[in-house]
Design a protein around this motif. Sequence first.
Motif, PDB file in Angstrom:
ATOM      1  N   ARG A  64       0.821  -1.211   0.000  1.00  0.00           N
ATOM      2  CA  ARG A  64       0.000   0.000   0.000  1.00  0.00           C
ATOM      3  C   ARG A  64       0.855   1.261   0.000  1.00  0.00           C
ATOM      4  NH1 ARG A  64      -4.771   1.687   4.328  1.00  0.00           N
ATOM      5  NH2 ARG A  64      -5.301   3.671   3.329  1.00  0.00           N
ATOM      6  N   LEU A  65       1.972   1.233   0.731  1.00  0.00           N
ATOM      7  CA  LEU A  65       2.844   2.397   0.823  1.00  0.00           C
ATOM      8  C   LEU A  65       3.912   2.415  -0.265  1.00  0.00           C
ATOM      9  CD1 LEU A  65       3.376   2.380   4.696  1.00  0.00           C
ATOM     10  CD2 LEU A  65       1.790   3.799   3.380  1.00  0.00           C
ATOM     11  N   GLN A  66       3.912   1.377  -1.111  1.00  0.00           N
ATOM     12  CA  GLN A  66       4.866   1.261  -2.217  1.00  0.00           C
ATOM     13  C   GLN A  66       6.310   1.278  -1.708  1.00  0.00           C
ATOM     14  OE1 GLN A  66       3.759   4.364  -5.035  1.00  0.00           O
ATOM     15  NE2 GLN A  66       2.080   3.135  -5.828  1.00  0.00           N
ATOM     16  N   LEU A  67       6.562   0.505  -0.663  1.00  0.00           N
ATOM     17  CA  LEU A  67       7.910   0.382  -0.113  1.00  0.00           C
ATOM     18  C   LEU A  67       8.591  -0.824  -0.731  1.00  0.00           C
ATOM     19  CD1 LEU A  67       7.094   0.951   3.665  1.00  0.00           C
ATOM     20  CD2 LEU A  67       7.861   2.656   2.001  1.00  0.00           C
ATOM     21  N   SER A  68       9.856  -0.672  -1.072  1.00  0.00           N
ATOM     22  CA  SER A  68      10.585  -1.766  -1.704  1.00  0.00           C
ATOM     23  C   SER A  68      11.695  -2.322  -0.820  1.00  0.00           C
ATOM     24  CB  SER A  68      11.192  -1.291  -3.034  1.00  0.00           C
ATOM     25  OG  SER A  68      12.049  -0.182  -2.839  1.00  0.00           O
ATOM     26  N   ALA A  69      11.950  -1.671   0.309  1.00  0.00           N
ATOM     27  CA  ALA A  69      13.035  -2.131   1.183  1.00  0.00           C
ATOM     28  C   ALA A  69      12.733  -1.756   2.626  1.00  0.00           C
ATOM     29  CB  ALA A  69      14.356  -1.512   0.742  1.00  0.00           C
ATOM     30  N   TYR A  70      13.404  -2.397   3.544  1.00  0.00           N
ATOM     31  CA  TYR A  70      13.281  -2.058   4.950  1.00  0.00           C
ATOM     32  C   TYR A  70      14.644  -2.193   5.616  1.00  0.00           C
ATOM     33  CZ  TYR A  70      12.311  -7.119   4.799  1.00  0.00           C
ATOM     34  OH  TYR A  70      12.327  -8.466   4.524  1.00  0.00           O
ATOM     35  N   PRO A  71      14.908  -1.464   6.689  1.00  0.00           N
ATOM     36  CA  PRO A  71      13.900  -0.690   7.426  1.00  0.00           C
ATOM     37  C   PRO A  71      13.450   0.561   6.681  1.00  0.00           C
ATOM     38  CG  PRO A  71      16.070  -0.294   8.326  1.00  0.00           C
ATOM     39  CD  PRO A  71      16.241  -1.387   7.331  1.00  0.00           C
ATOM     40  N   SER A  72      12.197   0.934   6.843  1.00  0.00           N
ATOM     41  CA  SER A  72      11.633   2.153   6.281  1.00  0.00           C
ATOM     42  C   SER A  72      10.861   2.878   7.367  1.00  0.00           C
ATOM     43  CB  SER A  72      10.686   1.838   5.114  1.00  0.00           C
ATOM     44  OG  SER A  72      11.375   1.291   4.014  1.00  0.00           O
ATOM     45  N   LEU A  73      11.018   4.190   7.401  1.00  0.00           N
ATOM     46  CA  LEU A  73      10.267   5.024   8.329  1.00  0.00           C
ATOM     47  C   LEU A  73       9.256   5.836   7.528  1.00  0.00           C
ATOM     48  CD1 LEU A  73      13.091   6.338  10.702  1.00  0.00           C
ATOM     49  CD2 LEU A  73      11.424   4.538  11.147  1.00  0.00           C
ATOM     50  N   VAL A  74       7.993   5.717   7.887  1.00  0.00           N
ATOM     51  CA  VAL A  74       6.905   6.352   7.139  1.00  0.00           C
ATOM     52  C   VAL A  74       6.099   7.238   8.075  1.00  0.00           C
ATOM     53  CG1 VAL A  74       4.832   5.940   5.756  1.00  0.00           C
ATOM     54  CG2 VAL A  74       6.779   4.373   5.588  1.00  0.00           C
ATOM     55  N   MET A  75       5.745   8.416   7.612  1.00  0.00           N
ATOM     56  CA  MET A  75       4.893   9.322   8.379  1.00  0.00           C
ATOM     57  C   MET A  75       3.501   9.336   7.771  1.00  0.00           C
ATOM     58  SD  MET A  75       4.337  11.453  10.840  1.00  0.00           S
ATOM     59  CE  MET A  75       5.968  11.851  11.467  1.00  0.00           C
ATOM     60  N   LEU A  76       2.498   9.019   8.597  1.00  0.00           N
ATOM     61  CA  LEU A  76       1.104   9.070   8.179  1.00  0.00           C
ATOM     62  C   LEU A  76       0.431  10.273   8.825  1.00  0.00           C
ATOM     63  CD1 LEU A  76       0.097   5.304   8.543  1.00  0.00           C
ATOM     64  CD2 LEU A  76       0.982   6.472   6.519  1.00  0.00           C
ATOM     65  N   SER A  77      -0.624  10.754   8.183  1.00  0.00           N
ATOM     66  CA  SER A  77      -1.359  11.903   8.704  1.00  0.00           C
ATOM     67  C   SER A  77      -2.212  11.495   9.903  1.00  0.00           C
ATOM     68  CB  SER A  77      -2.274  12.462   7.614  1.00  0.00           C
ATOM     69  OG  SER A  77      -3.361  11.561   7.385  1.00  0.00           O
ATOM     70  N   PRO A  78      -2.725  12.463  10.663  1.00  0.00           N
ATOM     71  CA  PRO A  78      -3.734  12.138  11.671  1.00  0.00           C
ATOM     72  C   PRO A  78      -4.945  11.489  11.006  1.00  0.00           C
ATOM     73  CG  PRO A  78      -2.903  14.364  11.980  1.00  0.00           C
ATOM     74  CD  PRO A  78      -2.368  13.889  10.656  1.00  0.00           C
ATOM     75  N   CYS A  79      -5.730  10.800  11.793  1.00  0.00           N
ATOM     76  CA  CYS A  79      -6.909  10.111  11.264  1.00  0.00           C
ATOM     77  C   CYS A  79      -7.860  11.124  10.635  1.00  0.00           C
ATOM     78  CB  CYS A  79      -7.605   9.361  12.392  1.00  0.00           C
ATOM     79  SG  CYS A  79      -8.832   8.180  11.820  1.00  0.00           S
TER      80      CYS A  79
END
Length: 257
Positions: free
Chosen positions: A68-83
């Motif tokens: 869903r976040l289109q990540l291809s590697a880890y570790p990855s740090l992602v910031m999501l918005s408030p609900c």
Amino acid sequence: EKLKACGRSLECWFISADDTEQEYSDCFNGMDFATIGYITRDDDDGNAADNGSPAYTTECVRKTLMKRLQLSAYPSLVMLSPCEANNDRSVVSTHVQHFIEEGDYISDFPFRPKPYGDLNEVPMATLNGHQCVIVFCEGMDDDEQEDVRECLQMAATSTNKTRNGSKEGQEDALMHYLWATNVSHMSQSMRIALQRPQILASPLLVLLDMKNRCYHLWHDDDETKKQNGGQSDHYDEITLDLIESFVAQPGVRRTLE
């Protein structure tokens, strides 16, 4: 903790990519933020949870989020918005790790992508996923390079507003504006791909679109010179008007080999 001490409101979650529960425990040991735990199919027997929600495993959650976040590697740090009103959360940035490693993560919070920066420091995802205006100015003096950076930052604001009608946080819609002030493996490789390996005392302006494997040069081809007011591929000064004119009419499209 430093962000919370500055009045920033956020919650961190750890999603495991470990192969065994022991590896997960070793990795998570000492962390003081939330986690979904380490859950295998053997733990939940494929049955629904007590509240009626579908059963899940840690691996399932990780793969779903990465897709869903289109990540291809880890570790990855992602910031999501408030609900949001629909109980969903939008992606603010998938490059939080870059901000923490390279920038002032206190003032940069919540880590919205900046549509400008040094070619040698931007994540490859930026080059692969966005159109990028790049000024190669390795042969210019410090004052001239600073003028280039200022022009590109102004262009990032002005052209993104008029070209895309972009709203803050719409990462995919942004055109990025980059500078190459130092000779590096990245800048040299890029110059070779653009067939402009020679470094001169004047800047080189390029519009790169790696997603579509093409690029545009502000160059001395007769057709493009006519479109761009007779300018050649190297010139003495980068201005905001020049950049905006180039973005509006980039000229001949060339295939990136």
